[in-house]
Enzyme design. Structure first.
Site, PDB file in Angstrom:
ATOM      1  N   HIS A 101     -52.926 -13.356  14.722  1.00  0.00           N
ATOM      2  CA  HIS A 101     -54.008 -14.385  14.843  1.00  0.00           C
ATOM      3  C   HIS A 101     -54.108 -14.932  16.301  1.00  0.00           C
ATOM      4  CE1 HIS A 101     -55.246 -18.543  14.215  1.00  0.00           C
ATOM      5  NE2 HIS A 101     -55.740 -17.904  13.267  1.00  0.00           N
ATOM      6  N   CYS A 102     -53.199 -14.763  17.158  1.00  0.00           N
ATOM      7  CA  CYS A 102     -53.168 -15.132  18.415  1.00  0.00           C
ATOM      8  C   CYS A 102     -54.364 -14.452  19.304  1.00  0.00           C
ATOM      9  CB  CYS A 102     -51.995 -15.005  19.463  1.00  0.00           C
ATOM     10  SG  CYS A 102     -50.540 -16.112  18.479  1.00  0.00           S
ATOM     11  N   VAL A 103     -54.391 -13.148  19.082  1.00  0.00           N
ATOM     12  CA  VAL A 103     -55.401 -12.275  19.899  1.00  0.00           C
ATOM     13  C   VAL A 103     -56.871 -12.487  19.427  1.00  0.00           C
ATOM     14  CG1 VAL A 103     -53.244 -11.122  20.883  1.00  0.00           C
ATOM     15  CG2 VAL A 103     -54.649 -10.423  19.023  1.00  0.00           C
TER      16      VAL A 103
END
Length: 110
Positions: A101-103
């Site tokens: 999700h972060c990237v």
């Protein structure tokens, strides 16, 4: 993350409400056993909750703990019955403290 912190987070979430005042639907995703995952990095972040929803699929992590990887995939399949669950080896991302999700999030224009 210590058990007491996880329990406190769960207590807060289950006691919260949605924007329209309804109860929050909270599902726990058990993390993998750090003794069974591929990474040996002490800073490695192994969390199935850091998944990404896209058109027709859920992209989530695979850490090498076959029991936990299978259980996480089954839970996500139950939560998202009309999506394909795709698990990826994210060992390089987890070493940096991030996840799928972060990237996948937008980056502001400098």
């Amino acid at each position: 993350m210590p058990l007491r912190v996880r329990r406190e987070q769960h207590r807060i979430l289950t006691g919260s409400t949605t924007a329209d005042g309804g109860p929050m639907d909270v599902t726990q995703l058990q993390g993998p056993d750090y003794d069974r995952i591929r990474s040996r990095n002490p800073d490695f972040l192994a969390s199935y909750a850091n998944y990404y929803l896209c058109n027709g699929a859920v992209v989530c992590a695979h850490f090498g703990d076959s029991r936990a990887d299978t259980a996480a995939k089954a839970t996500l399949a139950r939560l998202y019955p009309h999506r394909t669950i795709e698990q990826l080896n994210i060992d390089r991302l987890g070493t940096g403290g991030g996840g799928i999700h972060c990237v996948t999030q937008q980056q502001p224009v400098p």
